[in-house]
Write a protein that holds these residues in place. Structure first.
Motif, PDB file in Angstrom:
ATOM      1  N   GLN A 149       0.834  -1.200   0.000  1.00  0.00           N
ATOM      2  CA  GLN A 149       0.000   0.000   0.000  1.00  0.00           C
ATOM      3  C   GLN A 149       0.873   1.257   0.000  1.00  0.00           C
ATOM      4  OE1 GLN A 149      -2.311   1.135   3.675  1.00  0.00           O
ATOM      5  NE2 GLN A 149      -4.036   0.489   2.386  1.00  0.00           N
ATOM      6  N   ASP A 150       0.560   2.193  -0.894  1.00  0.00           N
ATOM      7  CA  ASP A 150       1.170   3.516  -0.829  1.00  0.00           C
ATOM      8  C   ASP A 150       0.056   4.545  -0.634  1.00  0.00           C
ATOM      9  OD1 ASP A 150      -0.026   3.865  -3.296  1.00  0.00           O
ATOM     10  OD2 ASP A 150       1.853   3.908  -4.445  1.00  0.00           O
ATOM     11  N   SER A 151       0.376   5.822  -0.765  1.00  0.00           N
ATOM     12  CA  SER A 151      -0.612   6.860  -0.482  1.00  0.00           C
ATOM     13  C   SER A 151      -1.738   6.905  -1.496  1.00  0.00           C
ATOM     14  CB  SER A 151       0.070   8.231  -0.429  1.00  0.00           C
ATOM     15  OG  SER A 151       0.676   8.524  -1.682  1.00  0.00           O
ATOM     16  N   SER A 152      -1.581   6.171  -2.632  1.00  0.00           N
ATOM     17  CA  SER A 152      -2.605   6.235  -3.675  1.00  0.00           C
ATOM     18  C   SER A 152      -3.470   4.990  -3.756  1.00  0.00           C
ATOM     19  CB  SER A 152      -1.941   6.467  -5.046  1.00  0.00           C
ATOM     20  OG  SER A 152      -1.212   5.328  -5.456  1.00  0.00           O
ATOM     21  N   GLY A 153      -3.056   3.883  -3.128  1.00  0.00           N
ATOM     22  CA  GLY A 153      -3.838   2.667  -3.229  1.00  0.00           C
ATOM     23  C   GLY A 153      -3.077   1.445  -2.770  1.00  0.00           C
ATOM     24  N   THR A 154      -3.649   0.264  -3.057  1.00  0.00           N
ATOM     25  CA  THR A 154      -3.083  -1.013  -2.642  1.00  0.00           C
ATOM     26  C   THR A 154      -3.027  -1.944  -3.845  1.00  0.00           C
ATOM     27  OG1 THR A 154      -4.077  -0.709  -0.455  1.00  0.00           O
ATOM     28  CG2 THR A 154      -3.242  -2.899  -0.974  1.00  0.00           C
ATOM     29  N   VAL A 155      -1.971  -2.753  -3.912  1.00  0.00           N
ATOM     30  CA  VAL A 155      -1.780  -3.641  -5.055  1.00  0.00           C
ATOM     31  C   VAL A 155      -1.193  -4.960  -4.566  1.00  0.00           C
ATOM     32  CG1 VAL A 155       0.579  -2.885  -5.552  1.00  0.00           C
ATOM     33  CG2 VAL A 155      -0.871  -3.718  -7.431  1.00  0.00           C
ATOM     34  N   THR A 156      -1.421  -6.024  -5.336  1.00  0.00           N
ATOM     35  CA  THR A 156      -0.838  -7.330  -5.023  1.00  0.00           C
ATOM     36  C   THR A 156       0.466  -7.511  -5.792  1.00  0.00           C
ATOM     37  OG1 THR A 156      -3.003  -8.337  -4.627  1.00  0.00           O
ATOM     38  CG2 THR A 156      -1.199  -9.830  -5.079  1.00  0.00           C
ATOM     39  N   LEU A 157       1.514  -7.886  -5.093  1.00  0.00           N
ATOM     40  CA  LEU A 157       2.805  -8.188  -5.692  1.00  0.00           C
ATOM     41  C   LEU A 157       3.196  -9.611  -5.322  1.00  0.00           C
ATOM     42  CD1 LEU A 157       4.790  -4.903  -4.842  1.00  0.00           C
ATOM     43  CD2 LEU A 157       3.356  -5.374  -6.843  1.00  0.00           C
ATOM     44  N   THR A 158       3.983 -10.266  -6.159  1.00  0.00           N
ATOM     45  CA  THR A 158       4.414 -11.633  -5.897  1.00  0.00           C
ATOM     46  C   THR A 158       5.922 -11.678  -5.718  1.00  0.00           C
ATOM     47  OG1 THR A 158       2.577 -12.541  -7.166  1.00  0.00           O
ATOM     48  CG2 THR A 158       4.416 -14.012  -6.723  1.00  0.00           C
ATOM     49  N   LEU A 159       6.339 -12.231  -4.591  1.00  0.00           N
ATOM     50  CA  LEU A 159       7.754 -12.340  -4.240  1.00  0.00           C
ATOM     51  C   LEU A 159       8.251 -13.723  -4.639  1.00  0.00           C
ATOM     52  CD1 LEU A 159      10.005 -10.718  -2.721  1.00  0.00           C
ATOM     53  CD2 LEU A 159       9.280 -11.924  -0.650  1.00  0.00           C
ATOM     54  N   PHE A 160       9.244 -13.772  -5.517  1.00  0.00           N
ATOM     55  CA  PHE A 160       9.727 -15.044  -6.039  1.00  0.00           C
ATOM     56  C   PHE A 160      10.978 -15.525  -5.303  1.00  0.00           C
ATOM     57  CE2 PHE A 160       7.083 -13.613  -9.584  1.00  0.00           C
ATOM     58  CZ  PHE A 160       6.346 -14.760  -9.807  1.00  0.00           C
ATOM     59  N   ASP A 161      11.516 -16.629  -5.782  1.00  0.00           N
ATOM     60  CA  ASP A 161      12.472 -17.429  -5.033  1.00  0.00           C
ATOM     61  C   ASP A 161      13.716 -16.656  -4.599  1.00  0.00           C
ATOM     62  OD1 ASP A 161      12.326 -20.264  -4.237  1.00  0.00           O
ATOM     63  OD2 ASP A 161      14.308 -20.365  -5.119  1.00  0.00           O
ATOM     64  N   PHE A 162      14.368 -15.979  -5.516  1.00  0.00           N
ATOM     65  CA  PHE A 162      15.674 -15.394  -5.206  1.00  0.00           C
ATOM     66  C   PHE A 162      15.547 -14.284  -4.175  1.00  0.00           C
ATOM     67  CE2 PHE A 162      19.390 -12.716  -5.977  1.00  0.00           C
ATOM     68  CZ  PHE A 162      20.395 -13.658  -5.923  1.00  0.00           C
ATOM     69  N   GLU A 163      14.632 -13.337  -4.391  1.00  0.00           N
ATOM     70  CA  GLU A 163      14.465 -12.232  -3.448  1.00  0.00           C
ATOM     71  C   GLU A 163      13.938 -12.744  -2.107  1.00  0.00           C
ATOM     72  OE1 GLU A 163      15.268  -9.098  -3.539  1.00  0.00           O
ATOM     73  OE2 GLU A 163      16.081  -9.122  -5.569  1.00  0.00           O
ATOM     74  N   ALA A 164      13.048 -13.729  -2.131  1.00  0.00           N
ATOM     75  CA  ALA A 164      12.511 -14.273  -0.886  1.00  0.00           C
ATOM     76  C   ALA A 164      13.616 -14.908  -0.049  1.00  0.00           C
ATOM     77  CB  ALA A 164      11.413 -15.293  -1.183  1.00  0.00           C
ATOM     78  N   TYR A 165      14.495 -15.639  -0.707  1.00  0.00           N
ATOM     79  CA  TYR A 165      15.596 -16.276   0.035  1.00  0.00           C
ATOM     80  C   TYR A 165      16.508 -15.231   0.659  1.00  0.00           C
ATOM     81  CZ  TYR A 165      19.647 -19.103   1.189  1.00  0.00           C
ATOM     82  OH  TYR A 165      20.677 -19.696   1.863  1.00  0.00           O
TER      83      TYR A 165
END
Length: 560
Positions: free
Chosen positions: A367-383
């Motif tokens: 969420q930022d000051s303008s709204g909310t969005v869905t993002l997907t966190l994948f393997d490399f960044e999650a690790y």
């Protein structure tokens, strides 16, 4: 005058030591004393005769003072009265099961008359390595176009010392790609070369005496700690010929050659500060062409109605499915047996012995000051954030279930994200644009307050959105830029074959239509093949379709 009765390596006779060899040293390394790392125990080398045959040789420390002046890389030597011994090394670097040893009777002199090959490479085919046609730890030579040079990393060796590691994405002239790993000095040299201003646009490298390696079930190539040699854009014939063929085959058009070239993955700070596409969440739906954009927002929730991992093919990272097969019994009887097997959903995958590896695909709400969005966190960044693999976290949930507990829909460690402000680089794909789907894949994430502050200043983000996050700062997040291609992050949407018992008891079964849906078919994904030499290559990742209306989330109030 040099002796005329030179013996070739193929004609060595263990019954006699009375012969002379003309050999060139093509690899040279030292073994140190156990417990005394500053003292040499022996010098090892690989030598080649004028017919191109190779043999391993060694000189023990008591003989070394008399002969060590001759032991130099690429030196041509006349060696009289060497001895033969069985090659009992853990890894045999040549096809010869014997090795040369030097004794007190061995005589050596330099020779300027070399009529053999300079290196005598025997290059391995990338496709053969990927398809398991070479055993792991096999010594091989390889040549390739370095499309991507990733970040230089620190490593801890088994002996407790520190080292360096560098991954590169290599392509051959058939456009097959493979990951190569360079260690220590080789890693440092390659990284320094990529940062040099006058380097070649199309970087080509050769590794002599490399090895086939296996990492997380996927085969690749790497340098050896001892024997390897690396040639980066030198004037050897093999590199010159390869580059000419590469340009003729793939980059012959001037318009193409301007847009392609080897490129270096830059630092996290560079990735964010050099990107001019900053976008509030409310404007993401206005994007009309696939691209990567930045946003800054607070993680408000983990989407618990979607499985947080998928079972990936060990070869191409696409999703796998269970299939029932009927086969004759091994005893050749007329009976047949029914059994299950795993198949890859990627029709282009040619891997054999397929097994599944759990990989992250964590849907989060930002969420930022303008709204909310869905993002997907994948393997490399999650690790990088959790310091745990999806497989490790699944095992924890399975143990909890086995002990009578009821695990949460996702691991507790994910909650570290909630309430924290991060900067994201996200991929807006053709599917997002065409179907107006507000679920975007995370290309990179960072919680570095200096980077976030600099982004606010650079893009003059409204002061109302600059308040500090309410959660604990993620100081351990060390985001590393990582380029992914279509084959790297592709999987079947809800078509999972979970290995965890948790999901068997905790998740609803997907519908038949969902089971058959494959993201390779749902998403129109580009698979770019290059980039400029200074910028990250644009790529669009595959991501699971999310229905934002179905997400039952508790969204905190906006920060004042």
């Amino acid at each position: 005058m040099e002796p005329q009765n030179i013996t070739m390596l193929n004609n060595l006779n263990p019954l006699s030591n009375n012969y002379t060899l003309k050999l060139k040293i093509v690899s040279l390394w030292r073994k140190m004393m156990h417990g005394r790392p500053s003292e040499t125990y022996r010098v090892d080398m690989i030598c080649m005769d004028e017919e191109g045959h190779q043999i391993q040789a060694s000189c023990m420390h008591r003989i070394l003072p008399r002969l060590q002046e001759y032991f130099k890389l690429d030196e041509c030597l006349l060696i009289t009265r060497p001895s033969l011994a069985p090659n009992n090394s853990t890894y045999n670097y040549t096809k010869n099961n014997q090795k040369l040893t030097f004794s007190f009777f061995t005589q050596i002199q330099k020779s300027q008359d070399w009529n053999g090959p300079k290196y005598n490479f025997s290059f391995v085919n990338f496709k053969d390595v990927v398809h398991n046609r070479h055993e792991v730890n096999t010594t091989v030579d390889f040549i390739g176009y370095v499309e991507v040079c990733f970040n230089l990393e620190d490593t801890n060796k088994k002996d407790g010392t520190k080292g360096k590691r560098l991954n590169v994405k290599l392509k051959d002239l058939e456009n097959h790609q493979i990951i190569g790993t360079l260690w220590d000095e080789f890693a440092i040299r390659m990284h320094a070369y990529f940062n040099a201003e006058n380097r070649e646009k199309y970087v080509v490298m050769v590794v002599h005496f490399g090895v086939v390696n296996l990492y997380k079930g996927k085969r690749g190539l790497s340098t050896s700690f001892d024997i390897s040699r690396i040639f980066i854009d030198t004037d050897i014939d093999e590199i010159t010929t390869f580059r000419q063929s590469l340009i003729e085959k793939f980059f012959s058009s001037p318009s193409l050659s301007d847009n392609f070239g080897s490129y270096l993955i830059s630092s996290v700070e560079d990735e964010f500060m050099n990107n001019s596409d900053f976008m509030p969440t409310v404007y993401l739906g206005n994007i009309s062409e696939p691209k990567k954009v930045m946003l800054v927002g607070t993680v408000t929730a983990i989407c618990s109605d979607k499985i947080w991992y998928y079972n990936a093919c060990n070869h191409c990272k696409s999703g796998v499915e269970e299939a029932f097969v009927t086969a004759e019994k091994e005893d050749s009887s007329v009976d047949v047996e029914h059994k299950t097997t795993l198949i890859c959903t990627n029709k282009d995958c040619q891997g054999v012995d397929i097994f599944s590896i759990p990989r992250f695909k964590i849907p989060i709400r930002v969420q930022d000051s303008s709204g909310t969005v869905t993002l997907t966190l994948f393997d490399f960044e999650a690790y990088k954030i959790f310091k745990k693999t999806a497989k490790e976290l699944l095992q924890v949930q399975d143990e909890e279930l086995a002990n009578g507990g009821i695990p949460k829909p996702y691991p507790d460690v994910f909650d570290i994200l909630i309430g924290n402000k991060l900067a994201f680089i996200i991929s807006v794909s053709k599917f997002n644009i065409k179907h107006k789907v507000e679920n975007y894949g995370i290309h990179m994430a960072t919680s570095d307050p200096d980077i976030i502050s600099a982004l606010y200043t650079k893009f003059k983000i409204h002061q109302d959105d600059q308040s500090e996050s309410s959660g604990v700062h993620l100081s351990e997040i060390q985001s590393v830029s990582f380029e992914v291609s279509k084959d790297d992050v592709s999987y079947t949407g809800d078509n999972e074959t979970p290995v965890s018992n948790v999901m068997k008891s905790n998740q609803k079964s997907p519908s038949t239509n969902e089971v058959k849906r494959n993201l390779h078919e749902v998403y129109d994904v580009d698979n770019p093949v290059g980039s400029s030499s200074t910028k990250r290559r644009a790529s669009v990742e595959n991501h699971e379709v999310q229905d934002s209306d179905s997400l039952k989330l508790l969204i905190p109030k906006m920060e004042k």
